[in-house]
Write a protein that holds these residues in place. Structure first.
Motif, PDB file in Angstrom:
ATOM      1  N   GLU A   1      37.246  40.874  44.686  1.00  0.00           N
ATOM      2  CA  GLU A   1      36.193  40.327  43.820  1.00  0.00           C
ATOM      3  C   GLU A   1      35.020  41.311  43.695  1.00  0.00           C
ATOM      4  O   GLU A   1      34.426  41.475  42.636  1.00  0.00           O
ATOM      5  CB  GLU A   1      35.702  39.010  44.414  1.00  0.00           C
ATOM      6  CG  GLU A   1      34.664  38.309  43.584  1.00  0.00           C
ATOM      7  CD  GLU A   1      33.718  37.483  44.442  1.00  0.00           C
ATOM      8  OE1 GLU A   1      32.589  37.235  44.011  1.00  0.00           O
ATOM      9  OE2 GLU A   1      34.116  37.108  45.556  1.00  0.00           O
TER      10      GLU A   1
ATOM     11  N   ASN B   1      39.968  49.349  39.455  1.00  0.00           N
ATOM     12  CA  ASN B   1      40.251  50.627  40.133  1.00  0.00           C
ATOM     13  C   ASN B   1      40.087  50.555  41.640  1.00  0.00           C
ATOM     14  O   ASN B   1      39.511  51.447  42.265  1.00  0.00           O
ATOM     15  CB  ASN B   1      39.355  51.746  39.577  1.00  0.00           C
ATOM     16  CG  ASN B   1      39.597  51.948  38.108  1.00  0.00           C
ATOM     17  OD1 ASN B   1      40.730  51.954  37.649  1.00  0.00           O
ATOM     18  ND2 ASN B   1      38.532  52.088  37.350  1.00  0.00           N
TER      19      ASN B   1
ATOM     20  N   LYS C   1      54.649  47.721  36.869  1.00  0.00           N
ATOM     21  CA  LYS C   1      54.114  48.706  37.822  1.00  0.00           C
ATOM     22  C   LYS C   1      53.630  49.904  37.022  1.00  0.00           C
ATOM     23  O   LYS C   1      54.368  50.523  36.288  1.00  0.00           O
ATOM     24  CB  LYS C   1      55.235  49.112  38.780  1.00  0.00           C
ATOM     25  CG  LYS C   1      54.741  49.813  40.036  1.00  0.00           C
ATOM     26  CD  LYS C   1      55.890  50.032  41.000  1.00  0.00           C
ATOM     27  CE  LYS C   1      55.426  50.918  42.143  1.00  0.00           C
ATOM     28  NZ  LYS C   1      56.493  51.284  43.026  1.00  0.00           N
ATOM     29  N   PRO C   2      52.316  50.235  37.131  1.00  0.00           N
ATOM     30  CA  PRO C   2      51.725  51.216  36.206  1.00  0.00           C
ATOM     31  C   PRO C   2      52.263  52.608  36.416  1.00  0.00           C
ATOM     32  O   PRO C   2      52.372  53.085  37.531  1.00  0.00           O
ATOM     33  CB  PRO C   2      50.233  51.149  36.517  1.00  0.00           C
ATOM     34  CG  PRO C   2      50.148  50.577  37.880  1.00  0.00           C
ATOM     35  CD  PRO C   2      51.347  49.735  38.101  1.00  0.00           C
ATOM     36  N   GLU C   3      52.642  53.267  35.330  1.00  0.00           N
ATOM     37  CA  GLU C   3      53.070  54.657  35.380  1.00  0.00           C
ATOM     38  C   GLU C   3      51.856  55.570  35.265  1.00  0.00           C
ATOM     39  O   GLU C   3      51.801  56.646  35.810  1.00  0.00           O
ATOM     40  CB  GLU C   3      54.032  54.955  34.218  1.00  0.00           C
ATOM     41  CG  GLU C   3      55.362  54.216  34.298  1.00  0.00           C
ATOM     42  CD  GLU C   3      56.204  54.682  35.477  1.00  0.00           C
ATOM     43  OE1 GLU C   3      57.069  53.913  35.926  1.00  0.00           O
ATOM     44  OE2 GLU C   3      55.984  55.808  35.956  1.00  0.00           O
ATOM     45  N   THR C   4      50.866  55.168  34.480  1.00  0.00           N
ATOM     46  CA  THR C   4      49.637  55.949  34.323  1.00  0.00           C
ATOM     47  C   THR C   4      48.478  55.172  34.889  1.00  0.00           C
ATOM     48  O   THR C   4      48.518  53.949  34.982  1.00  0.00           O
ATOM     49  CB  THR C   4      49.340  56.204  32.837  1.00  0.00           C
ATOM     50  OG1 THR C   4      49.293  54.916  32.187  1.00  0.00           O
ATOM     51  CG2 THR C   4      50.414  57.036  32.196  1.00  0.00           C
ATOM     52  N   LEU C   5      47.463  55.873  35.327  1.00  0.00           N
ATOM     53  CA  LEU C   5      46.324  55.210  35.934  1.00  0.00           C
ATOM     54  C   LEU C   5      45.081  55.564  35.135  1.00  0.00           C
ATOM     55  O   LEU C   5      44.405  56.555  35.429  1.00  0.00           O
ATOM     56  CB  LEU C   5      46.165  55.666  37.389  1.00  0.00           C
ATOM     57  CG  LEU C   5      47.363  55.338  38.291  1.00  0.00           C
ATOM     58  CD1 LEU C   5      47.252  56.057  39.609  1.00  0.00           C
ATOM     59  CD2 LEU C   5      47.471  53.838  38.509  1.00  0.00           C
ATOM     60  N   PRO C   6      44.785  54.821  34.079  1.00  0.00           N
ATOM     61  CA  PRO C   6      43.582  55.131  33.301  1.00  0.00           C
ATOM     62  C   PRO C   6      42.343  54.860  34.145  1.00  0.00           C
ATOM     63  O   PRO C   6      42.273  53.864  34.877  1.00  0.00           O
ATOM     64  CB  PRO C   6      43.659  54.165  32.115  1.00  0.00           C
ATOM     65  CG  PRO C   6      44.519  53.053  32.584  1.00  0.00           C
ATOM     66  CD  PRO C   6      45.452  53.623  33.596  1.00  0.00           C
ATOM     67  N   ILE C   7      41.399  55.797  34.109  1.00  0.00           N
ATOM     68  CA  ILE C   7      40.184  55.626  34.908  1.00  0.00           C
ATOM     69  C   ILE C   7      39.165  54.891  34.055  1.00  0.00           C
ATOM     70  O   ILE C   7      38.786  55.345  32.970  1.00  0.00           O
ATOM     71  CB  ILE C   7      39.610  57.005  35.345  1.00  0.00           C
ATOM     72  CG1 ILE C   7      40.702  57.802  36.065  1.00  0.00           C
ATOM     73  CG2 ILE C   7      38.376  56.828  36.193  1.00  0.00           C
ATOM     74  CD1 ILE C   7      41.240  57.181  37.309  1.00  0.00           C
ATOM     75  N   VAL C   8      38.778  53.752  34.514  1.00  0.00           N
ATOM     76  CA  VAL C   8      37.816  52.938  33.771  1.00  0.00           C
ATOM     77  C   VAL C   8      36.559  52.839  34.618  1.00  0.00           C
ATOM     78  O   VAL C   8      36.634  52.509  35.804  1.00  0.00           O
ATOM     79  CB  VAL C   8      38.395  51.525  33.504  1.00  0.00           C
ATOM     80  CG1 VAL C   8      37.371  50.647  32.820  1.00  0.00           C
ATOM     81  CG2 VAL C   8      39.658  51.639  32.680  1.00  0.00           C
ATOM     82  N   PRO C   9      35.399  53.174  34.048  1.00  0.00           N
ATOM     83  CA  PRO C   9      34.171  53.077  34.851  1.00  0.00           C
ATOM     84  C   PRO C   9      33.983  51.666  35.349  1.00  0.00           C
ATOM     85  O   PRO C   9      34.210  50.690  34.626  1.00  0.00           O
ATOM     86  CB  PRO C   9      33.064  53.450  33.865  1.00  0.00           C
ATOM     87  CG  PRO C   9      33.737  54.048  32.695  1.00  0.00           C
ATOM     88  CD  PRO C   9      35.141  53.548  32.672  1.00  0.00           C
ATOM     89  N   ILE C  10      33.551  51.576  36.619  1.00  0.00           N
ATOM     90  CA  ILE C  10      33.367  50.248  37.188  1.00  0.00           C
ATOM     91  C   ILE C  10      32.121  49.644  36.579  1.00  0.00           C
ATOM     92  O   ILE C  10      31.069  50.256  36.528  1.00  0.00           O
ATOM     93  CB  ILE C  10      33.200  50.335  38.717  1.00  0.00           C
ATOM     94  CG1 ILE C  10      34.485  50.891  39.329  1.00  0.00           C
ATOM     95  CG2 ILE C  10      32.913  48.946  39.292  1.00  0.00           C
ATOM     96  CD1 ILE C  10      34.303  51.302  40.743  1.00  0.00           C
TER      97      ILE C  10
ATOM     98  N   THR D   1      30.021  43.284  37.704  1.00  0.00           N
ATOM     99  CA  THR D   1      30.449  41.974  37.221  1.00  0.00           C
ATOM    100  C   THR D   1      29.948  40.929  38.172  1.00  0.00           C
ATOM    101  O   THR D   1      29.622  41.189  39.320  1.00  0.00           O
ATOM    102  CB  THR D   1      31.983  41.867  37.127  1.00  0.00           C
ATOM    103  OG1 THR D   1      32.526  42.136  38.411  1.00  0.00           O
ATOM    104  CG2 THR D   1      32.518  42.831  36.112  1.00  0.00           C
TER     105      THR D   1
ATOM    106  N   ALA E   1      31.750  38.065  38.816  1.00  0.00           N
ATOM    107  CA  ALA E   1      32.877  37.116  38.824  1.00  0.00           C
ATOM    108  C   ALA E   1      32.686  36.121  39.948  1.00  0.00           C
ATOM    109  O   ALA E   1      32.183  36.430  41.008  1.00  0.00           O
ATOM    110  CB  ALA E   1      34.175  37.889  39.020  1.00  0.00           C
ATOM    111  N   LYS E   2      33.106  34.920  39.697  1.00  0.00           N
ATOM    112  CA  LYS E   2      32.990  33.878  40.721  1.00  0.00           C
ATOM    113  C   LYS E   2      33.980  34.140  41.830  1.00  0.00           C
ATOM    114  O   LYS E   2      35.062  34.662  41.614  1.00  0.00           O
ATOM    115  CB  LYS E   2      33.306  32.516  40.104  1.00  0.00           C
ATOM    116  CG  LYS E   2      32.154  31.974  39.300  1.00  0.00           C
ATOM    117  CD  LYS E   2      32.500  30.602  38.787  1.00  0.00           C
ATOM    118  CE  LYS E   2      31.378  30.142  37.858  1.00  0.00           C
ATOM    119  NZ  LYS E   2      31.752  28.934  37.159  1.00  0.00           N
ATOM    120  N   ALA E   3      33.615  33.751  43.024  1.00  0.00           N
ATOM    121  CA  ALA E   3      34.527  33.935  44.152  1.00  0.00           C
ATOM    122  C   ALA E   3      35.723  33.022  43.975  1.00  0.00           C
ATOM    123  O   ALA E   3      35.575  31.831  43.713  1.00  0.00           O
ATOM    124  CB  ALA E   3      33.810  33.606  45.443  1.00  0.00           C
ATOM    125  N   THR E   4      36.859  33.605  44.080  1.00  0.00           N
ATOM    126  CA  THR E   4      38.084  32.790  44.024  1.00  0.00           C
ATOM    127  C   THR E   4      38.923  33.118  45.231  1.00  0.00           C
ATOM    128  O   THR E   4      39.097  34.261  45.595  1.00  0.00           O
ATOM    129  CB  THR E   4      38.904  33.092  42.758  1.00  0.00           C
ATOM    130  OG1 THR E   4      39.154  34.479  42.692  1.00  0.00           O
ATOM    131  CG2 THR E   4      38.180  32.604  41.536  1.00  0.00           C
TER     132      THR E   4
END
Lengths: 128, 409
Positions: A46, A51, B360-369, B372, B374-377
């Motif tokens: 969470e 990444n 299962k990912p073949e490529t690993l696109p880098i996405v800036p963090i 967020t 997000a509610k705890a689940t």
């Protein structure tokens, strides 16, 4: 309650944007403690929804019950949805056996040493 | 005259044999052990003997006729009829099953649940064939050839089918009871409470397996008796159409049971030839527990794949075989009406392990963090791996003669 411990350490990432962690499991995961311990991993997911690269060190993990395997499957799903990765290192033979029969070794690569696992975790995958 | 009677009985036998032969042909198409089943058929012809002996004894010694005693105290003809049909059902269903149980007990005849069902069908057919001989004879003698034709057709098709259906249900549950050891263990992994089984086990001081076995046989007998009594009662009310619908539906349910994969499993274990598992018992139990969880969660495809891998390590594990068969049955059931239901009530798809493996990912696109909130689940494992012109005729208590010779089983 059966004794179990989870410790989390940072792993220096090689690529910008990656967040890599070494998660060390100790003891036994069973009905008495698995729900509580699972919360630690969920909190981590969470915290870092995208990444997230996790290396699960199972060297000192003696037993996993069926519920913990269910959690492991769920963690894999959530982390890969966020373009992350999980690898397992130094799993005991019996746990590796269980993971193989369940089919998790097709999803999560298992390595015999931490260095191999780290290398595989942080290495960018080749494009298809 | 004796010669005429004898000739009539022979003719009745020939007439009764025609539908029996047709039914045998239909049943034999689906079975393998035709030799032993022919012997069962021939042996079961004599299963009518105890029924007729009972009728004779009750006539000779009416003081032991419980039904007569009850009838004298009860005024309601409907209740008397119901009691009559239940008692007839009890006697006939038990005698039809006696031969199968006796042979199975001595020779371990039954190896699968389906075989128990099939042998019961054969036994019922033999009983029905013998019963029809007497019915055809007496209807001809008492009512003539015109009445015989309709009665013959009805008995050949529906009454015989009814006998098969009632015995089929009892045979099915007898099969389950026979393999109760594996089924009780599977139920344990599925998290089923089995409260009645546990209660009977405690009260009577028997093992859970034995308790489950007895309860299952009783359940099968109860179903057979209720179906039998319902059939007779509807016939008594002259509800022929209802009788036909009733038999068709019951037969359809039985056919569905016959098609279950779990019914085809050979659940008998020969300890001498049984292969040991190449997996540690404790580890295997973890996997089987997971099977139970995921079966409850309706992850049937995953269950089947895990069973396939586990059976490579422990090929003679009957519980795992049962899980695989049951998961396959569930998928089959889902594919038919499930698709229709899903279109009406669309559900969020549960991801299967296989789907995850494909993703299962073949490529690993880098996405800036991105930060967020997000509610705890916290995922919890789901516990589930569910007139008055057409008024029917008033029922009357059958006379002793009518009990034997009426157009019913």
């Amino acid at each position: 309650m059966t004794q179990s411990n989870i410790t989390i350490e940072d792993i220096p990432a090689t690529t910008q944007g990656q967040v890599a962690k070494l998660v060390k499991f100790q003891g036994q995961l069973d009905e008495s403690n698995v729900d509580e311990k699972a919360k630690i991993i969920y909190a981590l997911i969470e915290q870092v929804p995208q990444n997230l690269y996790l290396l699960f060190d199972f060297e000192e993990l003696e037993y996993m019950n069926s519920k913990s395997i269910g959690y492991l499957t769920d963690w894999y799903g959530k982390i890969t949805e966020g373009h992350g990765k999980i690898v397992i290192a130094k799993s005991k033979n019996n746990i590796l056996d269980i993971l193989q029969v369940v089919g998790l070794t097709q999803l999560i690569n298992c390595y015999t040493t931490t260095d191999e696992a780290k290398f595989a975790l942080l290495q960018p995958s080749t494009p298809a | 005259m004796p010669n005429d009677s004898f000739t009539l009985y022979i003719l009745s036998g020939i007439l009764a044999f025609i539908p029996a032969l047709i039914w045998l042909t239909v049943i034999f198409k689906k079975t393998k052990r035709k030799g032993i089943q022919t012997l069962i058929f021939l042996g079961s012809i004599f299963s009518v003997v105890p029924v007729f002996i009972l009728h004779y004894l009750l006539r000779e010694y009416p003081q032991f006729d419980v039904l007569r005693l009850l009838s004298s105290n009860i005024r309601d003809a409907t209740i008397i009829s119901i009691f009559t049909y239940i008692s007839v059902g009890i006697v006939e269903e038990i005698v039809k099953q006696l031969l199968i149980r006796g042979v199975d007990h001595k020779y371990l005849l039954i190896q699968t649940i389906n075989e128990s069902l099939q042998f019961s069908l054969i036994s019922a057919l033999g009983f029905s064939f013998a019963e029809n001989i007497f019915y055809i004879y007496s209807i001809y003698i008492n009512y003539g050839i015109k009445q015989l034709f309709i009665a013959y057709l009805f008995r050949s098709i529906f009454t015989t089918c009814a006998h098969l259906v009632f015995s089929g249900f009892l045979g099915y549950y007898y099969g389950i009871a026979k393999f109760s050891l594996n089924i009780v263990e599977q139920n344990k992994w599925l998290g089923k409470k089995q409260r009645l089984t546990n209660f009977i086990s405690r009260v009577f001081g028997m093992s859970k397996t034995q308790s489950y076995k007895e309860l299952t046989i009783l359940k099968g007998l109860g179903i057979a008796i209720v179906l039998h009594a319902t059939y007779d009662f509807l016939l008594e009310l002259n509800q022929t159409l209802l009788v036909v619908i009733f038999i068709i539906i019951s037969a359809a349910v039985l056919l569905h049971l016959l098609k279950q994969r779990s019914g085809k499993l050979i659940l008998i274990t020969d300890i001498d030839t049984q292969k040991t598992s190449s997996m540690a018992q404790k580890d295997e139990q973890v996997v089987i527990e997971l099977l139970g969880m995921w079966f409850q969660d309706k992850k049937y495809v995953d269950v089947i794949h895990i069973c396939q891998r586990l059976l490579q390590r422990d090929p003679d594990n009957k519980v795992v075989q049962l899980f695989k068969a049951k998961a396959g049955d569930k998928i089959q059931d889902e594919s038919a009406y499930g698709k229709i239901l899903k279109n009406i009530f669309p559900k969020k798809d549960q991801k299967k392990l296989d789907d995850l493996a494909k993703e299962k990912p073949e490529t690993l696109p880098i996405v800036p963090i991105q930060a967020t909130q997000a509610k705890a689940t916290v995922a919890t494992t789901q516990k589930t791996l569910t007139p008055t012109e057409n008024k029917p005729a008033e029922p009357t208590a059958p006379t002793p003669e009518e009990q034997v010779f009426k157009l019913k089983i």
